[in-house]
Design an enzyme around this catalytic site. Structure first.
Site, PDB file in Angstrom:
ATOM      1  CB  CYS A 242      -0.949  -0.059   1.193  1.00  0.00           C
ATOM      2  SG  CYS A 242      -2.228   1.177   1.153  1.00  0.00           S
ATOM      3  CD  GLN A 243       1.672   6.063   3.772  1.00  0.00           C
ATOM      4  OE1 GLN A 243       1.435   5.369   4.771  1.00  0.00           O
ATOM      5  NE2 GLN A 243       1.688   7.377   3.820  1.00  0.00           N
TER       6      GLN A 243
END
Lengths: 353, 545
Positions: A147-148
């Site tokens: 994700c991030q």
């Protein structure tokens, strides 16, 4: 014809059954202890500020020569990759002979509000990569960004291509301006300077509110009505509570890093369009020389598949592989299918390189 | 509902059963004494309840709850949702163990909303509405909701108080009710500050302020305006939520129509609820992805931050008056700390470069050792052929010319090396450091050109200044002389063999501590080694001729 054919008796029975399950479930709930998470034994190998770098211990020694470092997102806790014994990406990778490390970012407090993306990427991640490389006596390591953390990994691999042998991104946004990216549309008009100057760090509750507002009825009501159905199943209930804990066990976000992430990634879409700088270092995806495995979830409401797919053709290596997983942003780690498909795909892809 | 039954009958049955159910529920609760004795197992219309469970529940009830709460159970007419309130009091956040309290609260809130909606869908409508809806309770419910929304003063309220009957908006409000602080909610600690804004007359907000208290007055004016701005933004945001809700009802209608075909009818309340959730989420996504919503969302967030900032400034002012440390002070300290840490990290990364250079020098040392062995072997070869070697010096260039060539080669090699790590500075250093090159002080080189200018400038200066200038010049000359003496003495210390030169170089490397110095020494070594090797090779070629 009338589309609704519900007899009063059936309606009452269903409502009564609902209450009955609720009553029985309350007993189960009271008997449950504190939910535990984390299935795999691990050792701390490096620590800095609130960050801890762990190495997981498998039942047998790893056969892979190049270790995998998992860089998770800042917005949730990383134990999602090792949630429980039968839902653990880490455990499955270890069983396949991989050597797995994980960065635990910790919980930033107000003293961390000036941590920037430079601190996270050129600082923390770089030092973790070096620590893993040194420990495993490998010149390069495999980086798995989620994700991030995947966006951070792309930046890192672009700035330090000499340190990365293979790059794996999971549910990672690359193009933040796809039309179906609800979060990106919401923050586009946000005065992020005012926001961070006022809040300092971004509170976890506020972040969770934003996530719940992506699907307000489904995530805030329907899910809990569904919970009643499994209240009499202790194991299922424990699983539910463990997941619930993970969802709401969110760290606050360091203000300065959040500011830059929103400005440069969400608003400026610079990872995609170019012009992104992390500290003094420019990020250009074409600098990524490592082979890339890009795994995304087809029903992801947080990172739409199109946002991840945008990575294709943008790195500096033609060795690019995509894996579309049938599931959502969280199912990609914890669903039964994920246990079968994802670790195996990662292992096989790495073994071929 | 069954098609075979008249509508009125259906509604009557529904109400009767509901009464029966809720009556049983009330009886059950009334039979549960506030006292802690375990309740016997009992039967309800929906089966047997475990006895131990209720005993345990009552044993864990918060003080003050036991008698009052169960002494006055909701009247049957009050409906099912109220039953959830009691569940919540019995098993909610305070009652549930194992960290499940929040989950229980959410579940009960969800359950309450669920049965409340079903109640209003299936049983809360009068027969008139049912008749108007063609006997379809869901359609009647949709009509009622839509009609209700039309009449709602939706645009006159900042919150959603008037919309509590709307299940979609209720679901959104429940998020905040469970502790999450979104942009639609302000921390309760802000209440005292907000109260004064509510009481203010808007007319004074634009009035200029005077005198000693003008700054404070302006601050309050800005705060009140920020509060009004926030209310306006919230109103705009809620209007869009209302729009999403209405759109949800439209979509629900369409989805219901899809279930009109035989075999696809909805026969359970849960299926009806799930269908409504699908419609509501679909409609919400439509609105939430629009630019209009994005702007409203951004404006709401920004407005709340402006208001928060004003209140924070006020808190800070009060804190300062009370001699308390403030947020700004801490921020300032934290920022300085982070800046210092970054400087420290930078310097550490610099020392990393030194470590790289040290490693490079280590590699070079190993190479030197290898070369020493090779040179020794060459020397032995040379001794074996003295006649040829003697011929070579006659063809050799003079030391000065040789040094010039070597310096030039060193420069060119160093320039190539600069593409990697060693810069032009290192190249100059390498050129200057060639042992045989005559070193001329910079001052000495420039002296002829500057002498005239200096003389003329000196004659214009006062005598005392001239003396000082003269002294300084003498000191410079003395230093230059020392340097020249050192340089002159250098040939005496010149190595007699390349191995000695390497040793001397190694010593110099060992003495070096600064990264720049290391670079220069490394470059110098490379230059001198390569020129020496090339000399040797050319010597060998000559001797072989």
């Amino acid at each position: 014809m009338n589309p609704v054919r519900i007899s009063p008796q059936k309606a009452i029975e269903e409502a009564a059954k609902f209450q009955q399950k609720l009553a029985a479930g309350m007993k189960t709930l009271r008997e449950l202890g504190e939910v535990e998470y984390g299935a795999t034994e691990k050792e701390e190998v490096y620590r800095e500020d609130k960050l801890v770098l762990y190495r997981f211990k498998g039942k047998s020694r790893p056969t892979a020569k190049t270790p995998i470092l998992i860089a998770y997102a800042l917005v949730n806790r990383p134990y999602m990759v090792d949630l429980q014994d039968d839902r653990s990406l880490v455990k499955n990778l270890l069983a396949l002979g991989e050597d797995v490390y994980l960065i635990d970012w910790g919980y930033p407090d107000f003293s961390d509000k000036y941590l920037t993306l430079d601190d996270y990427i050129n600082g923390y991640i770089r030092r973790c990569v070096e620590a893993v490389a040194k420990r495993s006596k490998a010149a390069k390591i495999n980086l798995l960004g989620i994700c991030q953390g995947g966006a951070f990994s792309l930046c890192f691999a672009s700035i330090y291509p000499e340190k990365i042998r293979n790059l794996i991104t999971m549910v990672t946004p690359v193009d933040f301006h796809t039309p179906d990216n609800m979060l990106a549309r919401w923050v586009r008009n946000l005065d992020v300077d005012l926001f961070v100057d006022t809040l300092g760090n971004v509170p976890a509750d506020l972040m969770n509110w934003c996530y719940l507002m992506l699907k307000p009825v489904r995530l805030n009501q329907q899910k809990y009505i569904g919970l009643v159905d499994i209240l009499d199943d202790k194991a299922e209930l424990t699983n539910f509570l463990r997941m619930e804990k993970w969802i709401f066990d969110s760290p606050d976000q360091a203000g300065a890093a959040f500011r830059q992430f929103i400005k440069d990634f969400y608003q400026g879409n610079k990872l995609m369009l170019g012009g992104l700088k992390i500290g003094r270092e420019s990020v250009d995806l074409r600098n990524i020389g490592a082979p890339v495995l890009n795994i995304f979830a087809e029903q992801d409401h947080l990172v739409p598949p199109a946002a991840s797919r945008a990575l294709r053709g943008r790195t500096g290596n033609d060795d690019y592989t995509e894996l579309a997983f049938r599931g959502g942003h969280i199912g990609i780690y914890v669903s039964g299918r994920a246990q079968r498909e994802v670790p195996t795909a990662i292992h096989e892809w790495l073994s071929a390189r | 509902m069954s098609d075979s039954k008249p509508l009125n009958e259906w509604v009557k049955d529904w109400e009767a059963l509901q009464r029966q159910y809720l009556g049983a529920w009330s009886d059950m609760l009334q039979k549960m004494p506030g006292a802690a004795q375990p309740a016997p197992a009992f039967s309800t219309p929906f089966g047997a309840m475990p006895a131990g469970m209720f005993g345990a529940a009552f044993g864990a009830m918060p003080p003050g709850m036991s008698g009052g709460a169960f002494g006055a159970p909701p009247a049957p007419a009050a409906g099912w949702p109220e039953g959830f309130e009691q569940w919540s009091r019995m098993f909610g956040a305070k009652g549930a163990a194992g960290g499940a309290g929040d989950t229980v609260e959410r579940m009960l809130e969800g359950g309450k909303a669920y049965v409340g909606m079903l109640k209003s869908m299936l049983g809360g409508l009068g027969s008139d509405a049912m008749g108007a809806a063609g006997g379809n309770p869901a359609q009647a419910w949709l009509d009622a909701m839509r009609g209700g929304m039309g009449a709602m003063p939706g645009l006159s309220m900042p919150g959603m108080d008037a919309m509590s009957a709307n299940p979609f908006l209720q679901a959104i409000r429940d998020i905040a009710g469970q502790g999450a602080k979104g942009f639609g909610d302000l921390p309760s600690s802000f209440a005292p500050f907000l109260e004064q804004f509510r009481e203010q007359n808007l007319s004074w907000l634009r009035m200029p302020a005077f005198g000693l208290g003008r700054e404070h007055q302006e601050h309050y004016q800005r705060s009140a305006l920020a509060f009004i701005g926030y209310q306006n933004a919230l109103r705009g945001y809620n209007a869009l939520l209302l729009k999403a809700s209405q759109r949800g009802l439209e979509l629900m209608e369409g989805k219901l129509a899809e279930h009109s075909e035989p075999g696809r009818t909805i026969d359970s309340p849960r299926a009806l609820y799930d269908l409504w959730v699908d419609a509501a989420e679909e409609a919400y996504a439509e609105i939430a992805l629009s630019d209009e919503f994005g702007k409203a969302y951004g404006e709401l967030a920004n407005a709340q931050m402006r208001l928060r900032a004003q209140i924070q400034a006020e808190v800070e002012r009060v804190g300062t008056d009370l001699g308390m440390p403030t947020r700004s002070e801490l921020d300032s300290v934290h920022q300085r700390l982070h800046d210092l840490r970054r400087e420290f990290r930078d310097s550490q990364r610099g020392s990393g470069a030194i470590a790289d250079l040290e490693a490079e020098v280590e590699v070079l040392r190993t190479e030197v050792a290898r070369l020493n062995s090779a040179l020794e072997a060459l020397r032995l070869d040379a001794n074996a052929a003295p006649a040829k070697d003697k011929a070579a010096p006659s063809k050799a260039k003079s030391p000065a010319a040789d040094a010039t060539v070597r310096a030039g080669k060193a420069r060119s090699k160093a320039k190539k090396a600069s593409a990697k790590r060693v810069g032009a500075k290192a190249a100059r250093a390498a050129a200057e450091a060639v042992p045989a090159a005559p070193i001329v002080p910079v001052d000495a080189k420039r002296k002829p050109a500057r002498a005239g200018k200096r003389a003329s400038a000196a004659s214009a200066r006062p005598r005392s200044v001239q003396r000082k200038t003269k002294d300084r010049r003498a000191q410079r000359r003395a230093r230059a002389k020392i340097a020249l003496v050192e340089q002159d003495s250098a040939p005496a210390a010149r190595p007699t063999s390349f191995g000695d030169a390497i040793d001397a170089m190694r010593k110099r490397v060992d003495r070096s501590t600064k990264p720049g110095r290391l670079k220069s020494v490394a470059a110098q070594f490379v230059g001198s080694y390569k020129s020496a090797s090339s000399r040797k090779r050319s010597g060998k070629r000559r001797s072989s001729k």
